[in-house]
Design an enzyme around this catalytic site. Structure first.
Site, PDB file in Angstrom:
ATOM      1  N   GLY A 239       0.775  -1.237   0.000  1.00  0.00           N
ATOM      2  CA  GLY A 239       0.000   0.000   0.000  1.00  0.00           C
ATOM      3  C   GLY A 239       0.800   1.277   0.000  1.00  0.00           C
ATOM      4  O   GLY A 239       0.263   2.337  -0.324  1.00  0.00           O
ATOM      5  N   GLU A 273       4.076  -6.597   2.210  1.00  0.00           N
ATOM      6  CA  GLU A 273       3.774  -6.982   0.825  1.00  0.00           C
ATOM      7  C   GLU A 273       3.831  -5.769  -0.103  1.00  0.00           C
ATOM      8  O   GLU A 273       2.851  -5.451  -0.783  1.00  0.00           O
ATOM      9  CB  GLU A 273       2.373  -7.595   0.743  1.00  0.00           C
ATOM     10  CG  GLU A 273       2.170  -8.855   1.562  1.00  0.00           C
ATOM     11  CD  GLU A 273       0.704  -9.332   1.546  1.00  0.00           C
ATOM     12  OE1 GLU A 273      -0.171  -8.623   1.022  1.00  0.00           O
ATOM     13  OE2 GLU A 273       0.459 -10.420   2.066  1.00  0.00           O
ATOM     14  N   PRO A 274       4.938  -5.050  -0.155  1.00  0.00           N
ATOM     15  CA  PRO A 274       4.978  -3.867  -1.020  1.00  0.00           C
ATOM     16  C   PRO A 274       5.073  -4.251  -2.491  1.00  0.00           C
ATOM     17  O   PRO A 274       5.748  -5.215  -2.851  1.00  0.00           O
ATOM     18  CB  PRO A 274       6.268  -3.171  -0.570  1.00  0.00           C
ATOM     19  CG  PRO A 274       7.142  -4.276  -0.095  1.00  0.00           C
ATOM     20  CD  PRO A 274       6.231  -5.310   0.496  1.00  0.00           C
ATOM     21  N   GLY A 275       4.397  -3.511  -3.318  1.00  0.00           N
ATOM     22  CA  GLY A 275       4.500  -3.709  -4.766  1.00  0.00           C
ATOM     23  C   GLY A 275       4.887  -2.395  -5.418  1.00  0.00           C
ATOM     24  O   GLY A 275       6.037  -2.154  -5.772  1.00  0.00           O
ATOM     25  N   ARG A 276       3.880  -1.512  -5.495  1.00  0.00           N
ATOM     26  CA  ARG A 276       4.052  -0.231  -6.187  1.00  0.00           C
ATOM     27  C   ARG A 276       5.293   0.544  -5.737  1.00  0.00           C
ATOM     28  O   ARG A 276       6.024   1.080  -6.563  1.00  0.00           O
ATOM     29  CB  ARG A 276       2.813   0.625  -5.921  1.00  0.00           C
ATOM     30  CG  ARG A 276       2.807   1.948  -6.647  1.00  0.00           C
ATOM     31  CD  ARG A 276       1.696   2.846  -6.123  1.00  0.00           C
ATOM     32  NE  ARG A 276       0.415   2.185  -6.064  1.00  0.00           N
ATOM     33  CZ  ARG A 276      -0.465   2.140  -7.060  1.00  0.00           C
ATOM     34  NH1 ARG A 276      -0.189   2.740  -8.190  1.00  0.00           N
ATOM     35  NH2 ARG A 276      -1.619   1.504  -6.908  1.00  0.00           N
ATOM     36  N   ARG A 318      -3.851   2.616 -16.153  1.00  0.00           N
ATOM     37  CA  ARG A 318      -4.066   3.379 -14.911  1.00  0.00           C
ATOM     38  C   ARG A 318      -4.764   4.731 -15.116  1.00  0.00           C
ATOM     39  O   ARG A 318      -5.675   5.055 -14.367  1.00  0.00           O
ATOM     40  CB  ARG A 318      -2.737   3.568 -14.166  1.00  0.00           C
ATOM     41  CG  ARG A 318      -2.090   2.255 -13.715  1.00  0.00           C
ATOM     42  CD  ARG A 318      -0.949   2.494 -12.742  1.00  0.00           C
ATOM     43  NE  ARG A 318      -1.438   3.012 -11.495  1.00  0.00           N
ATOM     44  CZ  ARG A 318      -1.391   4.280 -11.134  1.00  0.00           C
ATOM     45  NH1 ARG A 318      -0.803   5.177 -11.913  1.00  0.00           N
ATOM     46  NH2 ARG A 318      -1.885   4.665  -9.988  1.00  0.00           N
ATOM     47  N   TYR A 322      -8.155   4.571 -13.060  1.00  0.00           N
ATOM     48  CA  TYR A 322      -8.120   5.243 -11.755  1.00  0.00           C
ATOM     49  C   TYR A 322      -8.013   6.761 -11.896  1.00  0.00           C
ATOM     50  O   TYR A 322      -7.698   7.433 -10.911  1.00  0.00           O
ATOM     51  CB  TYR A 322      -6.903   4.790 -10.929  1.00  0.00           C
ATOM     52  CG  TYR A 322      -6.687   3.322 -10.835  1.00  0.00           C
ATOM     53  CD1 TYR A 322      -7.637   2.486 -10.237  1.00  0.00           C
ATOM     54  CD2 TYR A 322      -5.516   2.737 -11.321  1.00  0.00           C
ATOM     55  CE1 TYR A 322      -7.418   1.126 -10.135  1.00  0.00           C
ATOM     56  CE2 TYR A 322      -5.297   1.380 -11.218  1.00  0.00           C
ATOM     57  CZ  TYR A 322      -6.256   0.587 -10.623  1.00  0.00           C
ATOM     58  OH  TYR A 322      -6.030  -0.758 -10.521  1.00  0.00           O
ATOM     59  N   CYS A 348     -10.226   2.860 -29.789  1.00  0.00           N
ATOM     60  CA  CYS A 348     -11.564   3.380 -30.090  1.00  0.00           C
ATOM     61  C   CYS A 348     -12.361   3.588 -28.799  1.00  0.00           C
ATOM     62  O   CYS A 348     -13.396   2.942 -28.592  1.00  0.00           O
ATOM     63  CB  CYS A 348     -12.301   2.419 -31.000  1.00  0.00           C
ATOM     64  SG  CYS A 348     -11.422   2.172 -32.523  1.00  0.00           S
ATOM     65  N   GLU A 349     -11.844   4.413 -27.928  1.00  0.00           N
ATOM     66  CA  GLU A 349     -12.505   4.735 -26.658  1.00  0.00           C
ATOM     67  C   GLU A 349     -12.169   6.179 -26.333  1.00  0.00           C
ATOM     68  O   GLU A 349     -11.002   6.561 -26.365  1.00  0.00           O
ATOM     69  CB  GLU A 349     -11.952   3.866 -25.507  1.00  0.00           C
ATOM     70  CG  GLU A 349     -12.121   2.387 -25.645  1.00  0.00           C
ATOM     71  CD  GLU A 349     -13.557   1.912 -25.444  1.00  0.00           C
ATOM     72  OE1 GLU A 349     -14.345   2.627 -24.804  1.00  0.00           O
ATOM     73  OE2 GLU A 349     -13.884   0.831 -25.953  1.00  0.00           O
TER      74      GLU A 349
HETATM   75  C1  LIG Z   1      -3.233  -8.262  -0.615  1.00  0.00           C
HETATM   76  C2  LIG Z   1      -2.349  -7.288  -1.296  1.00  0.00           C
HETATM   77  N1  LIG Z   1      -1.075  -7.190  -0.885  1.00  0.00           N
HETATM   78  C3  LIG Z   1      -0.214  -6.309  -1.472  1.00  0.00           C
HETATM   79  C4  LIG Z   1      -0.623  -5.497  -2.505  1.00  0.00           C
HETATM   80  C5  LIG Z   1       0.360  -4.567  -3.101  1.00  0.00           C
HETATM   81  O1  LIG Z   1      -0.024  -3.264  -2.922  1.00  0.00           O
HETATM   82  P1  LIG Z   1       0.923  -2.053  -3.320  1.00  0.00           P
HETATM   83  O2  LIG Z   1       1.333  -2.270  -4.733  1.00  0.00           O
HETATM   84  O3  LIG Z   1       0.067  -0.855  -3.146  1.00  0.00           O
HETATM   85  O4  LIG Z   1       2.078  -2.063  -2.395  1.00  0.00           O
HETATM   86  C6  LIG Z   1      -1.949  -5.559  -2.960  1.00  0.00           C
HETATM   87  C7  LIG Z   1      -2.391  -4.681  -4.034  1.00  0.00           C
HETATM   88  O5  LIG Z   1      -3.503  -4.340  -4.229  1.00  0.00           O
HETATM   89  C8  LIG Z   1      -2.840  -6.491  -2.335  1.00  0.00           C
HETATM   90  O6  LIG Z   1      -4.095  -6.605  -2.746  1.00  0.00           O
END
Ligand SMILES: Cc1ncc(COP(=O)(O)O)c(C=O)c1O
Length: 418
Positions: A239, A273-276, A318, A322, A348-349
């Site tokens: 998040g 659980e970082p992604g973004r 995105r 969003y 075509c949108e």
């Molecule tokens: C359960 C869970 N963990 C981790 C993430 C990764 O989130 P972020 O990319 O915002 O760090 C998400 C993304 O929606 C998620 O649903």
């Protein structure tokens, strides 16, 4: 300095000119900076240093194999959201004990895959799912480790489409129901409750909701222990946001300062659980202008200029999904006077707009542009709409640009059809 910056007026990725990369690999093209990925992963790891933690990189943000392998080599573990992502994690060399399996609608086939592998934990979303895992585990004569995904009813103060921790959202188990549920689940012989999990949303730039979720997990863990269900770990999800417009936002250190003092009280190890935060600024989408045309009609003074790119919602969803903002910059700065433009894709949108009201310096057909901070939720959300082909991807490392995913061909797409 790592990542995307200007050298003699031209945008480069870690010193490699983006125009040379586009000339070699064509457009639309995703380009990633390996040093940026490493730096951002390590910043989080350092911020939590001294407290038992594991970073399970959220593959959903970007799971191209080379990127997944790079994160593994840095010491990351993995958060998978489907059997496909578990498979990618395994192919990238993760072992099952390094994988947590999340997701709101796991099928029996996916659960069986995770149960047979013996992943670190399945983050469960409902009592029904727990009972399915128990039954499937009993059929296999195993006991499966689960973490309860708690919905703490926290407003993440982010875009509604990426807010997941409110009780109106489909995710997790309402926090008030968890103790009673754990009492029932504790009686099931083939599941073991090892963790509590919360993920309240994405692109969060205020630390308060994250601290609130951490507090909720710590208090709940204490109550569960008193009830006779001690757990091993607290998974605080992902998040942490990034700055898409260049304005300052909290970083890894602020995040740790906000949540660690709270989590520490529990004495439990933590899963992140970082992604973004790791991958967004490490990627850019390169795209060329295919047409420039005035809007508003020939007899009126044009009220806007449409700059039509060779990338749109099929490459980067995105902005349309969003209403997300991405900086769009010419790769080679021209001296031309900036004019107001709508940067649009070829689909075509009407919603196929990458950026509205942008000041671009006299855009010409053939000019190369970079859409910045596109590494997360970019290529993974690409589609074949309008029979368009998935873009190629390149990773820059050690001053070298290497193709990590070739451009899809129409033959690849049609190979599925009978
Ligand atoms: C359960 C869970 N963990 C981790 C993430 C990764 O989130 P972020 O990319 O915002 O760090 C998400 C993304 O929606 C998620 O649903």
């Amino acid at each position: 300095m790592t990542g995307f910056y200007r050298q003699h007026g031209a945008l480069v990725c870690d010193g490699v000119p983006l125009d040379a990369i586009a000339a070699a690999h064509g457009t639309p093209l995703y380009v990633y900076s390996a040093p940026t990925i490493a730096e951002r992963y390590r910043a989080i790891d350092r911020a939590f240093d001294g407290y038992p933690h594991a970073i399970h990189y959220a593959l959903k943000a970007n799971s191209t194999l080379a990127i997944t392998r790079l994160l593994r080599s840095l010491g990351s573990h993995a958060d998978a959201n489907s059997a496909g992502e578990i498979d990618v994690a395994m192919r990238a060399g993760f072992i099952p004990a390094q994988i947590v399996f999340t997701g709101v609608g796991k099928t029996n086939a996916e659960l069986v895959y995770a149960i047979d592998l013996g992943v670190r934990s399945i983050n469960v979303e409902s009592e029904g799912e727990i009972r399915r895992i128990d039954r499937l585990s009993r059929e296999r004569n195993v006991r499966t480790r689960i973490a309860i995904r708690v919905n703490p009813d926290v407003d993440a103060k982010t875009h509604p489409h990426i807010s997941t921790g409110l009780k109106i959202n489909k995710f997790g188990i309402p926090i008030g129901d968890v103790r009673a549920l754990c009492a029932r689940a504790g009686a099931l012989p083939n599941v073991e409750i090892v963790g509590l999990h919360a993920h309240v949303g994405s692109q969060i730039t205020s630390m308060e909701p994250l601290a609130h979720a951490a507090r909720a997990l710590v208090d709940l863990a204490r109550e569960l222990a008193a009830d006779g269900t001690p757990i091993e770990h607290l998974d605080i999800g992902g998040g942490l946001g990034v700055s898409y417009d260049g304005s300052p936002v909290p970083g890894a250190r602020d995040y740790a300062n906000a949540v660690l003092p709270i989590l520490r009280e529990s004495g439990l190890s933590i899963v992140l659980e970082p992604g973004r935060h790791i991958i967004a600024p490490a990627g850019a989408l390169l795209t060329r202008v295919v047409d420039v045309k005035p809007g508003g009609g020939a007899d009126a003074a044009p009220d806007r200029l449409f700059v039509v790119m060779d990338a749109g919602m099929t490459e980067l969803l995105r902005p349309m999904m969003y209403n997300a903002f991405h900086r769009i910059e010419p790769v080679v700065a021209s001296g031309a006077t900036p004019i107001a433009c709508d940067v649009v894709g070829p689909l075509c949108e009407s919603s196929d707009t990458l950026g509205k009201d942008r000041m671009l310096p006299g855009p010409q057909v053939g000019d190369l542009y970079a859409v910045l901070d596109a590494g997360a939720y970019g290529s993974v959300m690409a589609s074949n709409y309008n029979r368009r082909l998935l873009p190629a991807e390149v990773m820059v490392d050690n001053g070298q640009a290497t193709l990590i995913r070739r451009r899809q061909t129409l033959e690849d797409v049609l190979a599925l059809e009978i």
